[in-house]
Design a protein around this motif. Sequence first.
Motif: not given
Length: 626
Positions: A456-457, A479-488, A501-504, A541-547
């Motif tokens: 869902e995320s 082709n297309m492949q998932a790169l950044v995924i969420g976690e329900d 909340p620590d993932l997109v 591959k680091k994910l950072s919350r910026i806003l």
Amino acid sequence: MKRTLMVGLSAAVLSSSMVPMFADAHSSSHSTRNIKKVEFLSMDAPTKIDQMVKTYTEAKVKVTYTNGKTEVKPLNYNQLFLSQDKIVENKGEMIAAGTPIDAKGNPIIDRSVPDKPEAFVSDAPDSNSLLEVHGKKYMVSHFEYDSIDNAGNEVKGLPASMTLTEVVQDKKTGKLAVKKASKIDFENVNGLWTPCNGSTTPWGTHLGSEEYEPDARAFESDKTSTAYKEVNAFAERYFGTTEKANPYFYGFTPEISVDRKGKATAVKHYSTGRFSHEMMQILPDQKTAIFGDDGNNTMMFMYVADKKRDFSKGTLYAAKFKQTRATEGGAGDLEWIKLGHASDKEVKRLIDKGTKFSDIFETADAPTPGFKAVKTAASKKVEYLKLKPGKEKEAAFLESRRYGALLGATSEFNKMEGITVNEQDKKAYIALSYVSGSTEKQEGAVQDDIQLEKRESGATFEIDLGRATGIDSRYVPTNMQALVIGEDLKKPDAYGNTANPDLVANPDNLAYSATSNTLFIGEDSSLHTNNFVWAYNLKTKKLSRILSVPVGAEATGLRSLDHVGGYSYLLSNYQHPGEALTGKQITAVDPKALEQAMKDGIGIQKTGGVGYLSGLPSGHKSYTHR
């Protein structure tokens, strides 16, 4: 978009290879050519009510140079204006930035409270482009819709608008400020329908969108349908009469150009197809474009123009998805099916002569020999369709998704949102806000090309660009492949989040910065109580919350500008703040106090904000002046 970029800078923005490093630090002695690495240092999610109701950042950016030295600077959020701010000069009076106008240029009035008529004001600013024309800077901003009227009712069939704002830049600090603003006139293209995301072209124009195209079949056959009511309400408000109500006026890509006098002109590219245009992204050859098609049971489209920088004539394609992985967000190869070739003029003639849905297709109510079953976003039901002889062009460009489904293209994507491009690596990125519903395995479905594990995320996908047999382009998505995924999450956390909340969660707007090799991701999520903008480093591959944007709001208008007069910006808006607060399972703070704080601040679904992040490293040389 709850009711449910091209990244680069305008071609007209002049570039320099030696510029200051930070928008808020203008004394750096380092050359941008000496940057080794850029790292965004994440902020925490908001934990207190006063944080949850505002737009803010506590993130920082760390730049490492080839000589081993580092600099760490804070990011800063700067609000240019609210959609309720009266900054627009219109016929001798000042009106709100988010007020729509009719075909005569008059503000459209909300008469839901009979004794208190006043102009509508959208709470939903969306896409931005910053254009430079003969030394002046102009921002084009979408105002997607107005959520509720003054009586508290959901607004249906309200014409949308765009605002052109001249901005000035402080040469010492990089700070942007509003000089003046005006509404953009869409009378020559019969008004503007739900402009969602958009992009900036390499030649210095803005490409908008018209999302959730009205269903022409329902409009023609059912006067109780949503389509019939909304198109007629639109026509009454915009033209002053329902005689010009026509669903085929809407569902296209508008292009906005600004002349040396600061006057904006709008055209619609009818030959790019009619569907739920989330946005149109120009690829590096400047003749190929790919599109987001928002909604459930939607389709991926591609357009190849006959001539570079001219999208008034070309060939439209739809994708067949061939799944290669169901887990970890999913992956698949893409095969392209040609729908047709046309010019804007040809398609407009078909519309102007009064073409109706029944002129294009025969229909049946049940499985019938000679009819094909299709399921697309155009209708909530399975449809049984047969193309009428000689109506290929009408079908391809007025009913692109239905025709694509007849030809075997995949109509199972779910909320296909933002797109951006990484020219150097020959990659594009596209957001599927939800990996659920039509993207899951569906027993008994008329088509089941996509059978991904439910998420869902949602996920942001990376697209490889290359060649394909029979297509005149070097930038065909292969082709297309998932790169950044969420976690329900199985149950809400203390802040009411039902996704980690620590993932997109539910990615929407995307933007890419070549300077930092970073993919920026904005959220449109009810799974996060507060939505965020993220920075994803494509190398580390680091994910950072910026806003963080106000509770209930969606992060929109994302556009990365790597060099504007020696400074870098990340344009970022928010829309419909405070939406869907009622019923949130929040225990970490007092939900009633949170709702009251929103009311006492900018209000609940009263206004949206247009602004930008500064403090980013600068110096990528963008497109040269035409």
